[in-house]
Design an enzyme around this catalytic site. Structure first.
Site, PDB file in Angstrom:
ATOM      1  N   TRP A   1      38.354  54.232   5.797  1.00 15.58           N
ATOM      2  CA  TRP A   1      39.272  54.925   4.892  1.00 15.58           C
ATOM      3  C   TRP A   1      40.698  55.035   5.423  1.00 15.58           C
ATOM      4  O   TRP A   1      41.583  55.462   4.702  1.00 15.58           O
ATOM      5  CB  TRP A   1      38.751  56.317   4.536  1.00 15.58           C
ATOM      6  CG  TRP A   1      38.188  57.141   5.656  1.00 15.58           C
ATOM      7  CD1 TRP A   1      36.872  57.342   5.923  1.00 15.58           C
ATOM      8  CD2 TRP A   1      38.920  57.891   6.649  1.00 15.58           C
ATOM      9  NE1 TRP A   1      36.729  58.169   7.019  1.00 15.58           N
ATOM     10  CE2 TRP A   1      37.971  58.519   7.487  1.00 15.58           C
ATOM     11  CE3 TRP A   1      40.270  58.084   6.912  1.00 15.58           C
ATOM     12  CZ2 TRP A   1      38.328  59.332   8.564  1.00 15.58           C
ATOM     13  CZ3 TRP A   1      40.645  58.890   7.989  1.00 15.58           C
ATOM     14  CH2 TRP A   1      39.673  59.499   8.796  1.00 15.58           C
TER      15      TRP A   1
ATOM     16  N   LYS B   1      32.945  46.414  -0.052  1.00 15.97           N
ATOM     17  CA  LYS B   1      32.525  47.809  -0.267  1.00 15.97           C
ATOM     18  C   LYS B   1      33.476  48.702   0.523  1.00 15.97           C
ATOM     19  O   LYS B   1      33.343  48.868   1.729  1.00 15.97           O
ATOM     20  CB  LYS B   1      31.090  48.008   0.220  1.00 15.97           C
ATOM     21  CG  LYS B   1      30.324  49.138  -0.501  1.00 15.97           C
ATOM     22  CD  LYS B   1      30.869  50.530  -0.273  1.00 15.97           C
ATOM     23  CE  LYS B   1      30.427  51.112   1.040  1.00 15.97           C
ATOM     24  NZ  LYS B   1      30.866  52.555   1.182  1.00 15.97           N
TER      25      LYS B   1
ATOM     26  N   GLU C   1      34.309  46.301  14.057  1.00 19.27           N
ATOM     27  CA  GLU C   1      35.521  46.905  14.626  1.00 19.27           C
ATOM     28  C   GLU C   1      35.304  48.408  14.563  1.00 19.27           C
ATOM     29  O   GLU C   1      35.315  49.010  13.492  1.00 19.27           O
ATOM     30  CB  GLU C   1      36.752  46.467  13.824  1.00 19.27           C
ATOM     31  CG  GLU C   1      38.053  46.660  14.576  1.00 19.27           C
ATOM     32  CD  GLU C   1      38.569  48.074  14.459  1.00 19.27           C
ATOM     33  OE1 GLU C   1      38.423  48.824  15.448  1.00 19.27           O
ATOM     34  OE2 GLU C   1      39.087  48.439  13.407  1.00 19.27           O
ATOM     35  N   LEU C   2      35.094  49.008  15.751  1.00 22.63           N
ATOM     36  CA  LEU C   2      34.619  50.386  15.803  1.00 22.63           C
ATOM     37  C   LEU C   2      35.658  51.311  16.433  1.00 22.63           C
ATOM     38  O   LEU C   2      36.835  51.204  16.142  1.00 22.63           O
ATOM     39  CB  LEU C   2      33.271  50.420  16.535  1.00 22.63           C
ATOM     40  CG  LEU C   2      32.219  49.427  15.993  1.00 22.63           C
ATOM     41  CD1 LEU C   2      30.948  49.473  16.813  1.00 22.63           C
ATOM     42  CD2 LEU C   2      31.942  49.671  14.523  1.00 22.63           C
TER      43      LEU C   2
ATOM     44  N   CYS D   1      41.902  53.702  14.982  1.00 19.83           N
ATOM     45  CA  CYS D   1      40.984  53.358  16.068  1.00 19.83           C
ATOM     46  C   CYS D   1      41.721  53.050  17.362  1.00 19.83           C
ATOM     47  O   CYS D   1      41.142  53.148  18.446  1.00 19.83           O
ATOM     48  CB  CYS D   1      40.112  52.181  15.653  1.00 19.83           C
ATOM     49  SG  CYS D   1      41.051  50.742  15.094  1.00 19.83           S
TER      50      CYS D   1
ATOM     51  N   GLU E   1      35.752  60.068  20.761  1.00 20.39           N
ATOM     52  CA  GLU E   1      36.817  59.803  19.800  1.00 20.39           C
ATOM     53  C   GLU E   1      36.979  60.983  18.842  1.00 20.39           C
ATOM     54  O   GLU E   1      36.035  61.384  18.171  1.00 20.39           O
ATOM     55  CB  GLU E   1      36.523  58.531  19.013  1.00 20.39           C
ATOM     56  CG  GLU E   1      37.668  58.119  18.103  1.00 20.39           C
ATOM     57  CD  GLU E   1      37.405  56.803  17.392  1.00 20.39           C
ATOM     58  OE1 GLU E   1      38.322  55.969  17.320  1.00 20.39           O
ATOM     59  OE2 GLU E   1      36.262  56.610  16.915  1.00 20.39           O
TER      60      GLU E   1
END
Length: 499
Positions: A158, A182, A257-258, A291, A392
């Site tokens: 988001w 999605k 991609e975290l 991130c 995080e």
């Protein structure tokens, strides 16, 4: 696509096989404007049946007009797609601000940059070349060719919906794949508008399908679908792990991609004026919801106190408020769960013994709008084993840690489960190169922070993800290689004659 509605509430439909459709169940959900706290859009609440329809449409499109099209023709369509995004950038940026609350100034810049991904990969579309191999067999011609994977699923976060979609769609479409996109349930509207522009650009029906809803209800059926060949996911570590586990059962390819807990490392010999700006940008831009946020500030001990004082003074001047206003520098947190998470970590840091020297509470002015605001927050007295330094937060929260020398800085920086990005501030280019070699992260910025480009790979080490997006090699993650062998002689060897 927007259908009936007024300024207060707009209704959207999903894009499947070139048609604008409601969810099969007829259910909807609302998108909340983070600044006002009020619902502004209704979207289809898709489920497994919608996932199946979208994948089937993408599969047919790959076997049909899109699959038959030359790579050069695909490139022309992608360039038109980029042109349309550029022409609609202001409207798309405003939609994103309503969905995620980021500053209009930032989203306008970001969305205006998105077309470059489609231009770049449009040019690469007909340059994904195989090779002729000088094979070690007599009377044999051997060559390789690259073929699209098929149906790909793109799942985006988001915080930067259209930019993250471009990371995936541009190289994947250039390689000849089809997609089901999605977006996050918190920021779906701009993805639907992107789907509308894709049709105007000339993408055949079914090449890009856009479905909306929640991860467990439509995301998981997409990932598990037997006709899906690859999933490109941007999101939380937990979400990425679930995607990887589900995809592994079907031997599907994944790009993940975290998260990150990126160190911004300031040496005493740095240009400290620039370093202050880079540090503040690193943890406050996008309200810290990125991130690559430089959420750990590592400062050489000899300048630690004075430098942190300068960072606090500069951060204190930030103007908080309406993200649509050009003078605003810090906007709201995008979602209620994220807002609660940030405040939780602020409490955790205090309990663990860190000292809050700036912020540390909800912004009092938020009551005027009803939005979700957290004051920019800075902690000192942090050790790298504290949760505020290891986990995080994804908000405007900075943990300050002193270090003694290069070895100490490297040890602290690498003592993390993550390895996405790092910043190094020094005038010593030898030191910059040594540090960039030793830091275990996929991205290292020197005397700058938070730069990205369609030309340069983006990805992380360790728990920050798998694979890379952007750059020339990204398109190869969307193809499979076939080796073709041709016997050029008139005879086939007798299998019963050895030697």
């Amino acid at each position: 696509m927007t259908i009936a509605g007024n300024e207060a509430m707009q209704d959207f439909l999903m894009l499947i096989d070139g048609q604008w459709v409601p969810a099969a169940s007829g259910e909807t959900f609302e998108s909340i404007d983070p600044y006002t706290g009020e619902a502004w859009a209704r979207l289809p609440r898709g489920g497994a049946q919608d996932a199946d329809r979208a994948v089937a449409a993408a599969d047919r499109a790959g076997a049909g007009a899109w699959g038959a099209m030359t790579a050069t023709a695909r490139g022309h369509i992608l360039r038109r797609f980029g042109d349309l995004i550029a022409a609609n950038a202001d409207r798309l940026a405003r939609i994103e601000v309503r969905d995620n609350g980021k500053l209009l100034a930032e989203m306008s810049t970001q969305v205006s940059y998105v077309p470059q991904w489609f231009y770049y990969y449009a040019g690469l579309a007909d340059k994904v070349q195989g090779a002729v191999i000088p094979i070690d067999k007599a009377n044999t011609f051997n060559f390789t060719k690259h073929e699209p994977l098929g149906v790909c699923v793109a799942i985006t976060a988001w915080n930067s919906p259209l930019l993250l979609a471009a990371y995936k769609l541009a190289p994947g479409l250039a390689a000849g794949n089809t997609f089901v996109l999605k977006p996050s349930e918190f920021t779906s509207a701009s993805a639907l508008e992107l789907g509308r522009l894709a049709g105007e650009a000339g993408l055949p029906p079914g090449v890009l399908n856009v479905v909306t809803g929640f991860g467990a209800e439509i995301g998981e059926p997409l990932v598990a679908h037997p006709k899906v060949a690859k999933i490109a996911f941007t999101g939380s570590e937990g979400g990425g792990q679930r995607v990887a586990e589900t995809a592994a059962r079907g031997f599907k390819r994944v790009t993940l991609e975290l998260g990150g807990k990126s160190p911004n490392i300031v040496f005493a010999d740095a240009d400290l004026d620039n370093a202050v700006k880079g540090v503040v940008s690193g943890f406050m831009s996008a309200t810290g919801q990125t991130c690559v946020a430089g959420s750990r500030l590592l400062v050489e001990r000899s300048i630690h106190d004075a430098f942190v004082e300068r960072v606090v003074g500069y951060a204190r001047t930030a103007r908080i408020g309406d993200p649509m206003e050009p003078g605003t520098q810090v906007g709201p947190v995008t979602t209620r769960p994220q807002y609660d998470k940030i405040l939780h970590y602020i409490d955790v840091a205090r309990r663990d013994g860190a000292t809050c020297v700036l912020g540390g509470r909800p912004w009092p002015g938020a009551t005027a709008s009803g939005g979700l605001f957290v004051e920019p927050t800075i902690f000192t007295g942090v050790t790298n084993d504290m949760r505020i330094a290891q986990e995080e937060v994804f908000g405007p929260v900075l943990a300050c840690i002193p270090f003694d020398d290069e070895d100490d800085a490297v040890a602290i920086a690498n003592d993390s489960a993550y390895g996405l990005a790092a910043g190094i501030w020094t005038r010593d280019m030898g030191r910059a190169l040594r540090m960039s070699d030793r830091i275990k992260s996929g991205i290292v910025w020197v005397n700058m922070y938070r730069a990205v480009s369609y030309m340069s790979p983006f990805g992380g080490y360790k728990r920050s993800g798998l694979g890379y997006e952007n750059g020339m090699d990204a398109v190869r993650d969307y193809v499979r290689t076939k080796s073709v062998w041709i016997n050029t002689s008139d005879e086939t060897p007798d299998p019963f004659v050895l030697g």
